[in-house]
Design an enzyme around this catalytic site. Structure first.
Site, short mmCIF file in Angstrom:
data_model
loop_
_atom_site.label_atom_id
_atom_site.label_comp_id
_atom_site.label_asym_id
_atom_site.label_seq_id
_atom_site.Cartn_x
_atom_site.Cartn_y
_atom_site.Cartn_z
N LYS A 78 0.79 -1.21 0.00
CA LYS A 78 0.00 0.00 0.00
C LYS A 78 0.84 1.28 0.00
CE LYS A 78 -3.65 -0.56 -0.53
NZ LYS A 78 -5.03 -1.01 -0.42
N SER A 115 -2.71 -12.27 4.54
CA SER A 115 -3.14 -12.21 3.13
C SER A 115 -2.07 -12.83 2.23
CB SER A 115 -3.47 -10.78 2.71
OG SER A 115 -2.33 -9.97 2.64
N1 PMP Z 1 -3.27 -7.60 1.77
C1 PMP Z 1 -3.15 -6.64 2.70
C2 PMP Z 1 -2.52 -7.01 4.02
C3 PMP Z 1 -3.61 -5.34 2.44
O1 PMP Z 1 -3.51 -4.39 3.39
C4 PMP Z 1 -4.22 -5.06 1.19
C5 PMP Z 1 -4.76 -3.70 0.90
N2 PMP Z 1 -5.86 -3.35 1.73
C6 PMP Z 1 -4.33 -6.09 0.25
C7 PMP Z 1 -3.84 -7.34 0.58
C8 PMP Z 1 -5.05 -5.91 -1.07
O2 PMP Z 1 -4.51 -4.99 -1.98
P1 PMP Z 1 -5.42 -4.14 -2.94
O3 PMP Z 1 -6.07 -3.04 -2.13
O4 PMP Z 1 -4.49 -3.58 -3.97
O5 PMP Z 1 -6.47 -5.01 -3.54
#
Ligand code: PMP
Length: 358
Positions: free
Chosen positions: A52, A294
């Site tokens: 991010k 994630s």
């Molecule tokens: N994993 C984590 C830990 C995140 O903070 C985010 C962003 N909120 C994402 C995945 C997903 O990324 P994106 O917002 O580009 O879909």
């Protein structure tokens, strides 16, 4: 093999912000099946520790370029953490005050990190979910004339992934196979931006999109209503609380909608949260790659893809952040503070400095 030598990056940096992006694609050597080659794009290398940072930098710099953000104006945003940490880093480096709204359910580390980086954090009740923290940010922006970063709607989100994340992948896999790209979504910026480029320049690469099994918003087929600005006007009925922080808020963001409408994925594979936790632990303990839930969930899906992938396939999985901001979450459940039985036995096995059970 001689001693490892390094020679610097061949440049100096005028600000920490110049160090955002250019994260490494790293091969998995021990836990992936032998008939495929798996790489992870390890976003923890960003200075704020997550993917991010890219979006945070572009939201501020695009607004500066276009005169939407005035010098010294307060920035406000609803964020599950990583965007807030990225924005806090960017705002600190550039001198903007930052207020973040965040549901109380996200990890305590996130709040503390943002405050450490100089931001104010306004918590919202967990019952109000993502939609609640989001509405709070909007209200504060309107009431105070602050700049709302709007990560879920702004074009500056997918644009920066098109301009950086995707270009890095193109360069790193130039002339090489890349059969699968695996990503989840929070705002959808990563998959939309990378999807634009892969569809244009590497149409043979299959894009695998994933989401929590118990919050399968895309899989449900229902698209929540939005207002003229693209902001959600309701929570999504398929949403349930899930442990994959940063993924899948309780609405389908406008930024993600581009990837859905544009057909930027070939397959949608849901993943249960506990599998994400299990694979994050294995990545750390067996590969030395320390990523959050994630990242583990994305890797779990990469392993699922590998099961049926043809011999010699190359798979790239996004690892969005570092595991260090999950110490208080289920990711670290069962990781002892005191000595385990095995450690106590080791302590007792030689005479010096023995400790009783701690
Ligand atoms: N994993 C984590 C830990 C995140 O903070 C985010 C962003 N909120 C994402 C995945 C997903 O990324 P994106 O917002 O580009 O879909």
């Amino acid at each position: 093999m001689g001693i490892r030598q390094t020679k610097g990056r061949g440049r100096r940096y005028d600000s920490v912000l110049e160090a955002v992006g250019d994260t490494p694609a790293i091969r998995i050597n021990r836990i992936a099946p032998g008939h495929v080659t798996v790489y992870v794009k390890f976003e923890a290398f960003n200075p704020g520790g997550s993917v991010k940072d890219r979006l945070a930098l572009n939201i501020i710099e695009a607004a500066e370029r276009e005169g939407r953000l005035k010098p010294g104006q307060t920035v406000v945003e609803a964020t599950s953490g990583n965007t807030g940490i990225g924005l806090a880093m960017v705002c600190a480096a550039k001198g903007y005050p930052l207020v973040v709204t965040m549901a109380e359910s996200f990890s305590v580390e996130r709040r503390k990190l943002m405050r450490f980086l100089g931001a104010k954090v306004v918590l919202t009740p967990k019952e109000l979910k993502g939609y609640g923290m989001y509405t709070k940010a909007k209200e504060l922006a309107e009431a105070n004339g602050w700049f709302l970063a709007s990560q879920f709607e702004t074009k500056d989100n997918a644009d920066i992934h098109e301009a950086t994340t995707a270009r890095e992948i193109m360069a790193d896999f130039e002339g090489e196979r890349l059969d699968y790209f695996v990503s989840g979504y929070g705002t959808g910026g990563t998959v939309a931006g990378v999807g634009r480029v892969l569809r244009r320049e590497r149409p043979e690469t299959k894009i695998i999109l994933t989401e929590p099994a118990n919050a399968a918003l895309v899989g449900s087929g229902y698209v929540n209503t939005r207002n003229a600005e693209g902001q959600p006007t309701e929570g999504h009925p398929a949403f349930n609380p899930h442990p994959i922080q940063g993924w899948t808020p309780d609405f389908i963001p406008l930024v993600l909608q581009e990837a859905l409408d544009g057909g930027y994925y070939d397959e949608l594979l849901p993943v249960p949260g506990p599998e994400g936790i299990a694979w994050s632990r294995r990545l750390a303990a067996e590969e030395g790659i320390f990523t959050g839930i994630s990242g583990g969930a994305t890797f779990a899906v990469a392993m699922k893809v590998a099961e049926t992938a043809p011999q010699g396939s190359v798979i790239l999985a996004m690892l969005p952040d570092t595991g260090e901001r999950y110490l208080s979450t289920p990711l670290f459940e069962g990781i002892a503070e005191g000595m385990t039985e095995e450690e106590q036995a080791l302590s007792a096995s030689t005479p010096y400095g023995q400790m009783a059970a701690v």
